[in-house]
Every structure is written in structure tokens, then in C-alpha cells.
Design a protein around this motif. Structure first.
Motif, PDB file in Angstrom:
ATOM      1  N   UNK A 139       0.820  -1.208   0.000  1.00 34.40           N
ATOM      2  CA  UNK A 139       0.000   0.000   0.000  1.00 34.40           C
ATOM      3  C   UNK A 139       0.855   1.260   0.000  1.00 34.40           C
ATOM      4  N   UNK A 140       2.020   1.197   0.629  1.00 35.39           N
ATOM      5  CA  UNK A 140       2.896   2.362   0.645  1.00 35.39           C
ATOM      6  C   UNK A 140       3.750   2.364  -0.611  1.00 35.39           C
ATOM      7  N   UNK A 141       3.645   3.421  -1.398  1.00 34.24           N
ATOM      8  CA  UNK A 141       4.465   3.541  -2.592  1.00 34.24           C
ATOM      9  C   UNK A 141       3.838   2.989  -3.849  1.00 34.24           C
ATOM     10  N   UNK A 142       2.615   2.434  -3.763  1.00 34.06           N
ATOM     11  CA  UNK A 142       1.935   1.890  -4.935  1.00 34.06           C
ATOM     12  C   UNK A 142       2.811   0.905  -5.697  1.00 34.06           C
ATOM     13  N   UNK A 143       3.468   0.024  -4.974  1.00 27.40           N
ATOM     14  CA  UNK A 143       4.354  -0.968  -5.582  1.00 27.40           C
ATOM     15  C   UNK A 143       3.774  -2.365  -5.389  1.00 27.40           C
ATOM     16  N   UNK A 144       4.172  -3.270  -6.283  1.00 29.38           N
ATOM     17  CA  UNK A 144       3.670  -4.632  -6.251  1.00 29.38           C
ATOM     18  C   UNK A 144       4.825  -5.627  -6.263  1.00 29.38           C
ATOM     19  N   UNK A 145       4.588  -6.781  -5.648  1.00 28.20           N
ATOM     20  CA  UNK A 145       5.496  -7.905  -5.803  1.00 28.20           C
ATOM     21  C   UNK A 145       4.972  -8.723  -6.974  1.00 28.20           C
ATOM     22  N   UNK A 146       5.774  -8.842  -8.034  1.00 29.14           N
ATOM     23  CA  UNK A 146       5.336  -9.537  -9.237  1.00 29.14           C
ATOM     24  C   UNK A 146       6.324 -10.646  -9.582  1.00 29.14           C
ATOM     25  N   UNK A 147       5.842 -11.618 -10.349  1.00 29.49           N
ATOM     26  CA  UNK A 147       6.646 -12.786 -10.684  1.00 29.49           C
ATOM     27  C   UNK A 147       6.498 -13.104 -12.155  1.00 29.49           C
ATOM     28  N   UNK A 148       7.582 -13.582 -12.745  1.00 36.54           N
ATOM     29  CA  UNK A 148       7.516 -14.129 -14.095  1.00 36.54           C
ATOM     30  C   UNK A 148       8.474 -15.307 -14.205  1.00 36.54           C
ATOM     31  N   UNK A 149       7.996 -16.383 -14.837  1.00 36.83           N
ATOM     32  CA  UNK A 149       8.882 -17.488 -15.199  1.00 36.83           C
ATOM     33  C   UNK A 149       9.405 -17.194 -16.592  1.00 36.83           C
ATOM     34  N   UNK A 150      10.708 -17.094 -16.704  1.00 37.90           N
ATOM     35  CA  UNK A 150      11.341 -16.592 -17.923  1.00 37.90           C
ATOM     36  C   UNK A 150      11.259 -17.636 -19.043  1.00 37.90           C
ATOM     37  N   UNK A 151      10.616 -17.299 -20.162  1.00 34.82           N
ATOM     38  CA  UNK A 151      10.537 -18.248 -21.271  1.00 34.82           C
ATOM     39  C   UNK A 151      11.866 -18.350 -22.010  1.00 34.82           C
ATOM     40  N   UNK A 152      12.075 -19.483 -22.688  1.00 34.18           N
ATOM     41  CA  UNK A 152      13.327 -19.701 -23.412  1.00 34.18           C
ATOM     42  C   UNK A 152      13.517 -18.692 -24.535  1.00 34.18           C
ATOM     43  N   UNK A 153      12.396 -18.154 -25.036  1.00 33.72           N
ATOM     44  CA  UNK A 153      12.465 -17.222 -26.167  1.00 33.72           C
ATOM     45  C   UNK A 153      12.710 -15.777 -25.755  1.00 33.72           C
ATOM     46  N   UNK A 154      12.792 -15.512 -24.458  1.00 27.84           N
ATOM     47  CA  UNK A 154      12.982 -14.138 -23.990  1.00 27.84           C
ATOM     48  C   UNK A 154      14.347 -13.609 -24.416  1.00 27.84           C
ATOM     49  N   UNK A 155      14.378 -12.350 -24.829  1.00 27.65           N
ATOM     50  CA  UNK A 155      15.618 -11.752 -25.314  1.00 27.65           C
ATOM     51  C   UNK A 155      16.695 -11.616 -24.267  1.00 27.65           C
ATOM     52  N   UNK A 156      16.319 -11.601 -22.991  1.00 23.54           N
ATOM     53  CA  UNK A 156      17.311 -11.406 -21.924  1.00 23.54           C
ATOM     54  C   UNK A 156      17.955 -12.705 -21.472  1.00 23.54           C
ATOM     55  N   UNK A 157      17.475 -13.853 -21.977  1.00 20.69           N
ATOM     56  CA  UNK A 157      18.063 -15.136 -21.575  1.00 20.69           C
ATOM     57  C   UNK A 157      19.539 -15.151 -21.966  1.00 20.69           C
ATOM     58  N   UNK A 158      20.402 -15.504 -21.032  1.00 19.66           N
ATOM     59  CA  UNK A 158      21.833 -15.516 -21.250  1.00 19.66           C
ATOM     60  C   UNK A 158      22.530 -14.222 -20.885  1.00 19.66           C
ATOM     61  N   UNK A 159      21.740 -13.179 -20.594  1.00 19.03           N
ATOM     62  CA  UNK A 159      22.330 -11.886 -20.234  1.00 19.03           C
ATOM     63  C   UNK A 159      22.718 -11.850 -18.763  1.00 19.03           C
ATOM     64  N   UNK A 160      23.689 -11.001 -18.450  1.00 17.38           N
ATOM     65  CA  UNK A 160      24.015 -10.723 -17.057  1.00 17.38           C
ATOM     66  C   UNK A 160      22.979  -9.762 -16.504  1.00 17.38           C
ATOM     67  N   UNK A 161      22.632  -9.923 -15.228  1.00 20.18           N
ATOM     68  CA  UNK A 161      21.657  -9.035 -14.587  1.00 20.18           C
ATOM     69  C   UNK A 161      22.077  -7.579 -14.727  1.00 20.18           C
ATOM     70  N   UNK A 162      23.384  -7.321 -14.559  1.00 20.54           N
ATOM     71  CA  UNK A 162      23.893  -5.954 -14.613  1.00 20.54           C
ATOM     72  C   UNK A 162      23.877  -5.348 -16.001  1.00 20.54           C
ATOM     73  N   UNK A 163      23.712  -6.181 -17.036  1.00 25.57           N
ATOM     74  CA  UNK A 163      23.691  -5.666 -18.404  1.00 25.57           C
ATOM     75  C   UNK A 163      22.288  -5.344 -18.906  1.00 25.57           C
ATOM     76  N   UNK A 164      21.291  -5.718 -18.131  1.00 21.85           N
ATOM     77  CA  UNK A 164      19.896  -5.490 -18.537  1.00 21.85           C
ATOM     78  C   UNK A 164      19.462  -4.100 -18.085  1.00 21.85           C
ATOM     79  N   UNK A 165      18.850  -3.352 -18.975  1.00 24.57           N
ATOM     80  CA  UNK A 165      18.306  -2.041 -18.618  1.00 24.57           C
ATOM     81  C   UNK A 165      16.879  -2.242 -18.114  1.00 24.57           C
ATOM     82  N   UNK A 166      16.749  -2.291 -16.807  1.00 27.36           N
ATOM     83  CA  UNK A 166      15.436  -2.542 -16.216  1.00 27.36           C
ATOM     84  C   UNK A 166      14.605  -1.267 -16.242  1.00 27.36           C
ATOM     85  N   UNK A 167      13.285  -1.372 -16.290  1.00 28.95           N
ATOM     86  CA  UNK A 167      12.438  -0.178 -16.211  1.00 28.95           C
ATOM     87  C   UNK A 167      12.681   0.574 -14.905  1.00 28.95           C
TER      88      UNK A 167
END
Length: 218
Positions: free
Chosen positions: A143-171
Motif C-alpha cells: 500500500x505504501x508507494x503503490x508498488x507490487x510484488x510480481x513474478x515471471x517465469x522466464x521463457x526460453x524465447x525471452x531476449x534477456x536469456x543468457x544476459x548478465x543481470x547488470x547488463x539489462x536495462x530494467x524499467x
């Protein structure tokens, strides 16, 4: 930490046992003589009384509590005790149980609720999480900050598969908080890689969920 729990039913007692196992002080409050009896949960303080009455909350010494959990089976009671705890006693953190989904819209800051926990919504989200790959599933709303805990199971076809976490430009307003892989929980570092089938947990604002889904989807 001292925690007051309004409602000593099955939910309240289960929460109390979990908190006690983590070495917190717990006070259970219930107006039912059977539920509000000494020893109903070993190690917990117990107060017999109606949590909607100021005299009972005075006796509970709510200002000495860091958290109040409204865990009764009655949404009206949970709202009233949440409002009193926040406005009359200044409890820093108020968590309230939502029993009926149609009432969820009321459990917000206006009623003193910092975090609302809707059991039907959580069960629905967990079912979705178990059967979906490549779709963002909202598990929990802060409720504080209008934030949510969200989940995704990463599909094999996702463009970020194989990337380092630090190399991804997150929103913006988005944080990757955990990677679940092969029954392991990984606290992500910039050097960790993203693999197909990873279950990714994020805290993200409402506005960024669609951007996050676009980034991680097929």
C-alpha cells in the motif's frame, strides 16, 4: 519487535506461532473466551476483549507495538481496528486481512492499512504463477508507494536469456529481488546470468509492469 494480533482464530494463531519462532513478542487479542484464553499459543501474551473498543486497545498498550495485524474473519472489524491503531495509537505498521474480495478497495491508507492481504487474491495469483510462463503475475500489493510484488517465469524465447543481470536495462521503479532456480533462491548480483525457466521476483510500480512484461516476454 512487539506485534499485536487482533483475532486469535486459526489465522491469528498461525501468525503468532511464526512470529514467536522468529523471537518476536506477540500479543493476541480476541473477545471469544475460548480463543482469548491464556496458553492458546505457547509464549504469546493474550488479552480477552473486543478490539473495536478503545478501553481494550488501551490495555493492549498499542503505542508499544511496532506492528498491528488485523486478522479476524470480519472485514468490518479489521478495518475499524486498523484505523484506530493508526490514528489513535500511531502504530507504525498496520497489516490487515481481507476476507472478501469485494471489500479489498477499502483496505488502504484512508483506513490506516499499510498492507492488505487478500487470501482469495493470493491463492488466485499462486495458481496463475504455477501454470504460466512468460506472463507477469502480481502476487502482492504494497500500500505504501503503490508498488507490487510480481513474478515471471522466464521463457526460453525471452531476449534477456543468457544476459548478465547488470547488463539489462530494467524499467525505472523496478527492482529484481530474487531469482528462483532449481529450488535455490539467489539474491541477484550484477554478474548473475538469466536462464530460461528462472522464476524472477520483482518489486515494481503499477506504471512499469507493462514495460517489465515487454522486456521479459517472448
Amino acid at each position: 519487535m512487539r506485534v499485536a494480533i487482533a483475532g486469535a482464530g486459526k489465522v491469528g494463531r498461525a501468525i503468532a506461532r511464526e512470529l514467536l519462532s522468529n523471537y518476536h513478542q506477540v500479543l493476541l487479542i480476541d473477545r471469544d473466551p475460548d480463543k482469548g484464553r491464556e496458553g492458546v499459543v505457547a509464549g504469546a501474551e493474550v488479552l480477552l476483549g473486543d478490539t473495536c473498543e478503545i478501553a481494550v486497545l488501551d490495555e493492549a498498550d498499542l503505542p508499544a507495538c511496532q506492528v498491528l495485524i488485523a486478522a479476524t474473519g470480519d472485514d468490518k472489524v479489521n478495518l475499524v481496528v486498523s484505523l484506530l491503531a493508526k490514528t489513535e495509537y500511531g502504530v507504525p505498521r498496520v497489516v490487515a486481512r481481507v476476507n472478501h474480495p469485494k471489500n479489498e478497495w477499502m483496505f488502504d491508507e484512508a483506513w490506516g492499512v499499510d498492507v492488505a492481504v487478500s487470501t482469495p487474491r493470493m491463492l488466485s495469483a499462486l495458481v496463475e504463477e504455477a501454470v504460466t510462463v512468460g506472463d507477469l503475475v502480481r502476487l502482492f500489493t504494497f500500500r505504501q508507494g503503490d508498488a507490487n510484488l510480481v513474478e515471471m517465469t522466464l521463457p526460453a524465447s525471452a531476449g534477456v536469456v543468457g544476459s548478465r543481470v547488470g547488463d539489462v536495462t530494467w524499467p525505472v521503479d523496478t527492482a529484481l529481488v530474487a531469482i528462483i532456480r532449481d529450488s535455490r533462491v539467489i539474491a541477484p548480483s550484477p554478474d548473475d546470468s538469466l536462464e530460461a525457466g528462472d522464476e524472477l521476483l520483482f518489486v515494481a510500480s503499477d506504471e512499469q509492469e507493462s514495460a517489465l512484461e515487454d522486456l521479459l516476454g517472448d
